[in-house]
Design a protein around this motif. Sequence first.
Motif, mmCIF file in Angstrom:
data_model
loop_
_atom_site.group_PDB
_atom_site.id
_atom_site.type_symbol
_atom_site.label_atom_id
_atom_site.label_comp_id
_atom_site.label_asym_id
_atom_site.label_seq_id
_atom_site.Cartn_x
_atom_site.Cartn_y
_atom_site.Cartn_z
ATOM 1 N N UNK A 3 57.973 13.723 27.830
ATOM 2 C CA UNK A 3 58.447 14.675 26.826
ATOM 3 C C UNK A 3 58.463 16.091 27.388
ATOM 4 N N UNK A 4 59.397 16.883 26.929
ATOM 5 C CA UNK A 4 59.468 18.290 27.331
ATOM 6 C C UNK A 4 58.501 19.086 26.464
ATOM 7 N N UNK A 85 50.773 12.474 30.151
ATOM 8 C CA UNK A 85 50.217 11.225 29.617
ATOM 9 C C UNK A 85 49.633 11.439 28.226
ATOM 10 N N UNK A 86 49.040 12.612 28.007
ATOM 11 C CA UNK A 86 48.492 12.930 26.684
ATOM 12 C C UNK A 86 49.620 13.233 25.702
ATOM 13 N N UNK A 87 50.543 14.088 26.120
ATOM 14 C CA UNK A 87 51.665 14.413 25.237
ATOM 15 C C UNK A 87 52.448 13.157 24.845
ATOM 16 N N UNK A 88 52.656 12.270 25.809
ATOM 17 C CA UNK A 88 53.444 11.054 25.547
ATOM 18 C C UNK A 88 52.774 10.142 24.522
ATOM 19 N N UNK A 89 51.440 10.182 24.487
ATOM 20 C CA UNK A 89 50.725 9.321 23.539
ATOM 21 C C UNK A 89 51.011 9.704 22.092
ATOM 22 N N UNK A 90 51.498 10.914 21.878
ATOM 23 C CA UNK A 90 51.845 11.350 20.525
ATOM 24 C C UNK A 90 53.334 11.134 20.221
ATOM 25 N N UNK A 91 54.110 10.809 21.253
ATOM 26 C CA UNK A 91 55.552 10.600 21.061
ATOM 27 C C UNK A 91 55.830 9.105 20.906
ATOM 28 N N UNK A 92 55.233 8.507 19.909
ATOM 29 C CA UNK A 92 55.300 7.058 19.729
ATOM 30 C C UNK A 92 56.633 6.597 19.155
ATOM 31 N N UNK A 93 57.397 7.532 18.611
ATOM 32 C CA UNK A 93 58.693 7.178 18.024
ATOM 33 C C UNK A 93 59.860 7.675 18.870
ATOM 34 N N UNK A 94 59.569 7.899 20.149
ATOM 35 C CA UNK A 94 60.634 8.301 21.054
ATOM 36 C C UNK A 94 61.008 9.767 20.992
ATOM 37 N N UNK A 96 61.539 13.508 21.965
ATOM 38 C CA UNK A 96 61.880 14.072 23.275
ATOM 39 C C UNK A 96 61.015 15.283 23.627
ATOM 40 N N UNK A 97 60.375 15.879 22.629
ATOM 41 C CA UNK A 97 59.598 17.089 22.842
ATOM 42 C C UNK A 97 58.201 16.935 22.248
#
Length: 309
Positions: A3-4, A85-94, A96-97
């Motif tokens: 994610x950006x 890796x931490x930010x991505x764990x919150x982007x569970x619904x795809x 982008x940011x």
Amino acid sequence: MNPIPIFLVSLPRSGSTLLQKMLMSHIDIASTAEPWFLLPLCYMRKKKGVTSPYGHVQSVNAFSRIISECGKESIDNSVREFVYSIYSSYCKNGEKFFLDKTPRYYWILDELLDLFPDGKFVVLLRNPVSIFSSSLEAFRNNSMRRIDHLDSDFCVGPKLIGKFVKNHIDSIKLVSYEQLIDSPEQTIEDLCNFIGVGYNEHIIKESFNISLKGHGDHLGAARYKTVKQMPEKWKEKIDTWYRKKRLIKYINEYSTEYLEAGGYNKKKMLSAIYNLQTKNFRVKEFLYLFEEILVRIYKRPLGRTHGRA
């Protein structure tokens, strides 16, 4: 795909929770209360600003050696991957940011820009008198006891944010709290265009249904149910001679770059404060001042302190 990051830069009590909830209502933007974790990561390379039982300066020296041996870019890439890796764990619904709203990131703005040159930096400013009155309510329970614990927010933070804005005005998005309250739809639409996501007219309404958990502004998170301006509310908190003098002191120390960026007129602010009629008198506030002086003399801080960079 990582994610950006979107970094929402502000002083504490600037309305960042309100703006955060609006932006994270967008389908492409994920967020959480206040992550904070990038502060210790960046301070691994700073010799000043940290007190620890293990000897922070020695730790920085050792880490500097590792950087020289492994290469700065290699270390930076490792840090980025950990953060992603931490930010991505919150982007569970795809999403982008990922929006990281941590007000005291003002200590590490240059480091964040160096680590994430492709990140989006949104700088939120607010009238200093409103920040002061809101800080009293949120952090000190409307008390002036050990108000010096907030000196960094009132004196250092504005300088660092003002300098950051001046040096990077062409690559950041500047927003004022007053602008957000006066024209929320237009402000959010402009921010969506800056970030690179489509604007949805239902974002603002949906933001009031968001509940933020974890470390952060629980006062603001629970209070924001609508968007409204209360320009004179700060005057209710400045009702004693001591509060008036302390606020004047802080305004005089405020960064010129911060004030100019937000369009805040220092002379008008000071004039409004000078003209306030303070009817209340609180003996305990003079006792608080005496306590603060004693602590400074003996250098024995009470409670939480903020190290300087």
